[in-house]
Write a protein that holds these residues in place. Structure first.
Motif, PDB file in Angstrom:
ATOM      1  N   ILE A  94      -1.415  25.872 -47.975  1.00 37.69           N
ATOM      2  CA  ILE A  94      -2.832  26.076 -48.229  1.00 37.69           C
ATOM      3  C   ILE A  94      -3.364  24.944 -49.087  1.00 37.69           C
ATOM      4  N   ASN A 134      -7.443  22.727 -50.181  1.00 35.69           N
ATOM      5  CA  ASN A 134      -8.907  22.673 -50.146  1.00 35.69           C
ATOM      6  C   ASN A 134      -9.497  24.022 -50.555  1.00 35.69           C
ATOM      7  N   GLY A 194      -3.776  27.883 -37.691  1.00 37.84           N
ATOM      8  CA  GLY A 194      -4.541  27.374 -38.824  1.00 37.84           C
ATOM      9  C   GLY A 194      -5.893  28.044 -38.904  1.00 37.84           C
ATOM     10  N   GLY A 195      -6.428  28.042 -40.084  1.00 33.05           N
ATOM     11  CA  GLY A 195      -7.746  28.641 -40.293  1.00 33.05           C
ATOM     12  C   GLY A 195      -8.059  28.720 -41.762  1.00 33.05           C
ATOM     13  N   TRP A 196      -8.663  29.830 -42.161  1.00 34.79           N
ATOM     14  CA  TRP A 196      -9.105  29.993 -43.543  1.00 34.79           C
ATOM     15  C   TRP A 196      -8.729  31.354 -44.099  1.00 34.79           C
ATOM     16  N   THR A 227      -8.367  33.045 -38.174  1.00 31.82           N
ATOM     17  CA  THR A 227      -7.638  32.040 -37.401  1.00 31.82           C
ATOM     18  C   THR A 227      -8.632  31.211 -36.596  1.00 31.82           C
ATOM     19  N   ARG A 259     -12.951  29.975 -50.210  1.00 29.68           N
ATOM     20  CA  ARG A 259     -12.633  29.602 -48.826  1.00 29.68           C
ATOM     21  C   ARG A 259     -11.508  28.601 -48.947  1.00 29.68           C
ATOM     22  N   THR A 260     -10.365  28.943 -48.352  1.00 28.04           N
ATOM     23  CA  THR A 260      -9.158  28.139 -48.478  1.00 28.04           C
ATOM     24  C   THR A 260      -8.619  27.807 -47.096  1.00 28.04           C
ATOM     25  N   TYR A 261      -8.284  26.555 -46.885  1.00 27.34           N
ATOM     26  CA  TYR A 261      -7.688  26.146 -45.618  1.00 27.34           C
ATOM     27  C   TYR A 261      -6.219  26.562 -45.603  1.00 27.34           C
TER      28      TYR A 261
END
Length: 158
Positions: free
Chosen positions: A84, A86, A120-122, A143, A99-101
């Motif tokens: 994780i 950003n 991948g997603g947030w 996702t 909001r985390t990548y």
């Protein structure tokens, strides 16, 4: 423009310091959200939520720590690895939003560690300051992409 008084400067510095401490504590909580899954520490995972916290995992919507604890675990041979970064944090008093990548990798068989799936997603999370520190009031895993092989393969029917 008036020069701030010593008392006003102290208040500004205290406010800035509290903002930095809040960001550090929230960042640690977001990191622990992923660590708990990777380490299969579901008790701590649930404790990171408020008593009435909500967890949204794709089509699964759980409310309260007891329901969050009821999430079926991965099969024992699986491993998970979440990266994780950003972490965007918006703090407004005793509430915050992040909001985390995230990039998640699942390994299905330790004998063949190349047998993986990724997505991948947030993480989209709402938080509240509690007497025990910052806790999630809502966490959603959203996702955006995944590899051809799904993260949660369906068992083959015989």
């Amino acid at each position: 423009m008036e020069t701030p008084t010593v008392n006003e400067l102290g208040t500004v510095q205290a406010t800035q310091l509290q903002w930095l401490v809040d960001r550090a504590e929230i960042t640690d909580l977001v990191l622990d959200f992923a660590r708990c899954v990777d380490d299969r520490d579901m008790i701590k995972y649930a404790e990171n939520f408020t008593e009435d916290g909500e967890l949204v995992l794709h089509a699964i919507h759980l409310k309260g720590r007891d329901q969050i604890l009821s999430i079926p675990g991965f099969p024992p041979e699986w491993a998970a690895h979440h990266l994780i970064g950003n972490i965007l944090i918006d703090i407004d008093g005793d509430v915050a939003h992040t909001r985390t990548y995230v990039v998640a990798t699942h390994v299905f068989d330790p004998a063949t560690p190349s047998d993986t799936a990724q997505a991948g997603g947030w993480y989209l999370q709402d938080l509240r300051r509690t007497p025990d520190g910052w806790r999630f009031t809502r966490a959603e895993v959203r996702t955006v992409w995944e590899t051809e092989k799904p993260l949660f393969p369906q068992p083959e029917l015989s």
